[in-house]
Design an enzyme around this catalytic site. Structure first.
Site, PDB file in Angstrom:
ATOM      1  N   TRP A 100       0.804  -1.233   0.000  1.00  0.00           N
ATOM      2  CA  TRP A 100       0.000   0.000   0.000  1.00  0.00           C
ATOM      3  C   TRP A 100       0.836   1.282   0.000  1.00  0.00           C
ATOM      4  O   TRP A 100       1.828   1.389   0.720  1.00  0.00           O
ATOM      5  CB  TRP A 100      -0.887   0.006   1.244  1.00  0.00           C
ATOM      6  CG  TRP A 100      -1.576   1.306   1.460  1.00  0.00           C
ATOM      7  CD1 TRP A 100      -1.137   2.362   2.226  1.00  0.00           C
ATOM      8  CD2 TRP A 100      -2.820   1.725   0.889  1.00  0.00           C
ATOM      9  NE1 TRP A 100      -2.042   3.396   2.171  1.00  0.00           N
ATOM     10  CE2 TRP A 100      -3.083   3.032   1.356  1.00  0.00           C
ATOM     11  CE3 TRP A 100      -3.746   1.120   0.028  1.00  0.00           C
ATOM     12  CZ2 TRP A 100      -4.226   3.741   1.002  1.00  0.00           C
ATOM     13  CZ3 TRP A 100      -4.890   1.830  -0.322  1.00  0.00           C
ATOM     14  CH2 TRP A 100      -5.116   3.121   0.168  1.00  0.00           C
ATOM     15  N   MET A 101       0.343   2.281  -0.764  1.00  0.00           N
ATOM     16  CA  MET A 101       0.915   3.640  -0.707  1.00  0.00           C
ATOM     17  C   MET A 101      -0.226   4.651  -0.715  1.00  0.00           C
ATOM     18  O   MET A 101      -1.200   4.483  -1.436  1.00  0.00           O
ATOM     19  CB  MET A 101       1.803   3.864  -1.931  1.00  0.00           C
ATOM     20  CG  MET A 101       2.340   5.291  -2.038  1.00  0.00           C
ATOM     21  SD  MET A 101       3.420   5.524  -3.469  1.00  0.00           S
ATOM     22  CE  MET A 101       2.199   5.846  -4.739  1.00  0.00           C
ATOM     23  N   ASN A 102      -0.099   5.734   0.104  1.00  0.00           N
ATOM     24  CA  ASN A 102      -0.940   6.908  -0.133  1.00  0.00           C
ATOM     25  C   ASN A 102      -0.073   8.160  -0.229  1.00  0.00           C
ATOM     26  O   ASN A 102       0.855   8.143  -1.065  1.00  0.00           O
ATOM     27  CB  ASN A 102      -2.174   6.997   0.780  1.00  0.00           C
ATOM     28  CG  ASN A 102      -1.944   7.011   2.271  1.00  0.00           C
ATOM     29  OD1 ASN A 102      -1.549   6.015   2.842  1.00  0.00           O
ATOM     30  ND2 ASN A 102      -2.255   8.100   2.925  1.00  0.00           N
ATOM     31  N   ASP A 103      -0.326   9.189   0.509  1.00  0.00           N
ATOM     32  CA  ASP A 103       0.270  10.517   0.259  1.00  0.00           C
ATOM     33  C   ASP A 103       1.781  10.539  -0.009  1.00  0.00           C
ATOM     34  O   ASP A 103       2.540   9.847   0.678  1.00  0.00           O
ATOM     35  CB  ASP A 103       0.086  11.421   1.482  1.00  0.00           C
ATOM     36  CG  ASP A 103      -1.299  11.385   2.065  1.00  0.00           C
ATOM     37  OD1 ASP A 103      -2.185  10.775   1.478  1.00  0.00           O
ATOM     38  OD2 ASP A 103      -1.471  11.975   3.149  1.00  0.00           O
ATOM     39  N   TRP A 117      -4.738   0.248   3.440  1.00  0.00           N
ATOM     40  CA  TRP A 117      -4.197   1.201   4.420  1.00  0.00           C
ATOM     41  C   TRP A 117      -4.034   0.507   5.773  1.00  0.00           C
ATOM     42  O   TRP A 117      -4.885  -0.299   6.169  1.00  0.00           O
ATOM     43  CB  TRP A 117      -5.155   2.385   4.545  1.00  0.00           C
ATOM     44  CG  TRP A 117      -4.596   3.499   5.365  1.00  0.00           C
ATOM     45  CD1 TRP A 117      -3.749   4.471   4.932  1.00  0.00           C
ATOM     46  CD2 TRP A 117      -4.843   3.752   6.748  1.00  0.00           C
ATOM     47  NE1 TRP A 117      -3.448   5.317   5.965  1.00  0.00           N
ATOM     48  CE2 TRP A 117      -4.105   4.900   7.094  1.00  0.00           C
ATOM     49  CE3 TRP A 117      -5.602   3.119   7.736  1.00  0.00           C
ATOM     50  CZ2 TRP A 117      -4.107   5.433   8.372  1.00  0.00           C
ATOM     51  CZ3 TRP A 117      -5.611   3.657   9.019  1.00  0.00           C
ATOM     52  CH2 TRP A 117      -4.860   4.813   9.327  1.00  0.00           C
ATOM     53  N   ASP A 121      -0.211  16.614   9.456  1.00  0.00           N
ATOM     54  CA  ASP A 121       0.403  16.839   8.139  1.00  0.00           C
ATOM     55  C   ASP A 121       1.230  18.135   8.072  1.00  0.00           C
ATOM     56  O   ASP A 121       1.005  19.000   7.211  1.00  0.00           O
ATOM     57  CB  ASP A 121      -0.666  16.824   7.031  1.00  0.00           C
ATOM     58  CG  ASP A 121      -1.553  15.582   7.092  1.00  0.00           C
ATOM     59  OD1 ASP A 121      -1.099  14.561   7.661  1.00  0.00           O
ATOM     60  OD2 ASP A 121      -2.679  15.620   6.584  1.00  0.00           O
ATOM     61  N   GLU A 181      -6.644  18.532   5.110  1.00  0.00           N
ATOM     62  CA  GLU A 181      -5.440  17.705   5.281  1.00  0.00           C
ATOM     63  C   GLU A 181      -4.308  18.238   4.391  1.00  0.00           C
ATOM     64  O   GLU A 181      -4.542  18.992   3.447  1.00  0.00           O
ATOM     65  CB  GLU A 181      -5.731  16.253   4.862  1.00  0.00           C
ATOM     66  CG  GLU A 181      -6.905  15.617   5.587  1.00  0.00           C
ATOM     67  CD  GLU A 181      -7.111  14.138   5.254  1.00  0.00           C
ATOM     68  OE1 GLU A 181      -7.243  13.343   6.182  1.00  0.00           O
ATOM     69  OE2 GLU A 181      -7.140  13.773   4.066  1.00  0.00           O
TER      70      GLU A 181
END
Ligand code: FRU
Length: 531
Positions: free
Chosen positions: A58-61, A85, A192, A243
């Site tokens: 998994w990858m996000n931001d 996630w 963030d 965010e």
């Protein structure tokens, strides 16, 4: 990810904590895993071929984007324990050109303060923190700790800010021993941090997303922070939680303006996640918005460009403001039909401010380095299209990796569509409707859509023709399309999942479209040859 999603992901999260955090998987094992999957990534269904994607899982931001000693660093929200996630780590890669990437071992692992949510990185050139030296300045990562134990205990103060530093160009990291350096005032969404050196204030400024607004903090040393001001409770879009902010100056009409990026989820123009921006002034302490409170501007109208921020420390001699976003949407990010990894980043883009008849706007265009991907150039001569022009047959545009630079005169047309298709009758349309003054991407017929109810759709963006003309700059990469219209004044990014790659491209016109001198390119993959 909003509070609700964090809670609803808890089952996955807790399971993954057990896999990811208690096995004590060390950097060497991660490195091996990366190398192995790299070789097969060229042939996996839906695997992007020139966009950054994680070797596995998994990858996000995008996180900690910083340029240092000839390398663009890209860290990213990563769950090494699965394809959904889960407990967040910072994955890491470097590039000399933002096009080809070297995957590096995981940079930041969860610790007793929590998992590692999004944040930024800077190079502390003057050693203000004392963590490095003037000769060997520290690369400092400033991120959010998410403490799931406190969250499960029903507390509100489970997000705090932490710091880590590297003295070897980001290859190894040490956590600051007095983390968290910024405690939570009792607000669930407190995260963030994007840090930059502010010349006017002569100190570091941290831009932080706090539920429904932005808070600015100042520091002389990256460690002790004082709150400076707040912005945004009544400005812009508020359909979801705020965010991943960013704050930076850009020149326009010979003056400096400040741009504030704020990602919002949900509440985007085509549902779910999206990034809005504000243009105004920042005096080192307060941000003053130039627009009326109700006005909302979007960096990208597509469904799949989220949490994007800009690279820190890009040399003045380069002077560009370089941006990259996560090419997914929290509406369905955990369900998209990819097997060994989930999601990719957008292509790197340059952000600029441009004066338009409607006011100053933020534009984004693909970086020039992407031209390296071109495998020859095919020039198209001016011609009239009424019906369908098969660009694949006529101009050998026949790969699932394409770039198109089309100049269209639509003064006598009702609609023009660029259609990418396969032999199964699946297709993805990028179109413009003259009567509706609307750019659109239609992915309803683009292959697999049933994995999530809200995935299929036709997405739109308002766009005025310029003297009847539309300039379309498109990138197709297996499972995504990025559309830059009229020099990046309106941009759309969407992902899709065809059952067979799209290798046929047509221009379809209702009414007469004049296709003026244009260029198209088949592009090459950035992955090594499959073994
Ligand atoms: C945005 C986001 C951030 C958070 C991270 C968690 O997509 O929700 O606010 O830090 O993802 O992975």
């Amino acid at each position: 990810m909003n509070v609700k999603q964090v809670v609803s992901s808890l089952a996955v999260f807790v399971g993954a904590v057990a896999i990811g955090c208690t096995t004590g998987k060390g950097p060497d094992e991660t490195k091996t895993a990366i190398t192995m999957s790299e070789t097969k990534s060229k042939s996996e269904p839906h695997r992007p071929q020139f966009h950054f994607s994680p070797p596995s899982n998994w990858m996000n931001d995008p996180n900690g984007m910083v340029y240092h000693k000839g390398e663009y660093h890209l860290f990213y929200q990563h769950n090494p324990g699965g394809t959904t996630w889960g407990p967040m780590h910072w994955g890491h890669a470097v590039s000399k050109d933002m096009v080809s990437w070297e995957h590096l071992p995981i940079a930041l692992y969860p610790d007793e303060n929590g998992t590692i949510f999004s944040g930024s990185a800077v190079v502390d050139e003057n050693n203000t923190s004392g963590l490095g030296s003037k000769e060997n300045p520290a690369m400092v990562a400033i991120f959010t700790y998410h403490n799931e134990k406190l969250e499960r205990a029903g507390r509100n103060d489970y997000q705090t800010q932490g710091l880590a530093f590297s003295l070897d160009n980001g290859r190894t990291w040490k956590k600051y021993d007095k983390n968290p350096f910024l405690k939570n005032p009792g607000i669930k969404d407190f995260r963030d941090p994007k840090v930059s050196w502010n010349e006017i204030a002569g100190q570091w400024v941290m831009t932080l997303a706090v539920l429904d607004h932005i808070e600015f903090y100042g520091s002389k040393n990256l460690i002790e922070w004082t709150k400076l001001s707040e912005f945004g409770k009544t400005s812009g879009a508020h359909g979801g939680v705020w965010e991943c902010p960013d704050l930076f100056p850009l020149k326009v009409n010979g003056q400096e303006k400040w741009v504030l990026l704020v990602s919002i989820n949900p509440g985007g123009p085509n549902k779910g996640s999206a990034t809005q921006y504000f243009i105004g002034d920042f005096d080192g302490k307060n941000f003053k918005n130039d627009n009326s409170e109700q006005t909302t501007h979007w960096v990208d109208y597509g469904t799949d460009n989220y949490a994007g921020v800009t690279w820190a420390n890009v040399p003045k001699s380069d002077g560009r403001r370089l941006f990259l976003g996560w090419m997914s949407n929290w509406l369905y990010a955990n369900e998209v039909p990819t097997a060994t990894w989930r999601s990719a980043m957008t292509v790197p883009r340059e952000l600029r401010l441009q004066q338009t008849p409607a006011g100053i706007r933020l534009t984004n265009v693909p970086v020039k380095e992407l031209q390296k991907l071109r495998m020859g150039t095919t020039a198209i001569k001016t011609q009239e299209v009424n019906g369908s022009l098969d660009l694949s047959n006529r101009y050998k545009l026949n790969s699932s990796l394409q770039e198109l630079e089309l100049n269209l005169d639509l003064s006598q047309a009702q609609e023009a569509v660029v259609r990418f298709s396969n032999d199964r009758g699946e297709h993805l349309d990028v179109g413009y409707s003259v009567s509706r003054k609307e750019l659109y991407i239609d992915r309803t017929q683009a292959g697999r859509t049933s994995f999530k109810d809200n995935f299929s759709g036709r997405h739109t963006a308002p766009l005025e023709l310029e003297n009847g003309k539309l300039k379309l700059h498109l990138f197709l990469d297996v499972a995504s399309v990025e559309v830059f219209a009229n020099d990046g004044k309106t941009v759309m990014t969407d992902v899709f999942f065809p059952n067979e790659d799209f290798t046929r491209t047509e221009l379809i016109s209702t009414g007469k479209t004049q296709l003026q001198a244009s260029k198209v390119y088949n592009l090459r993959s950035i992955w090594g040859d499959p073994s």
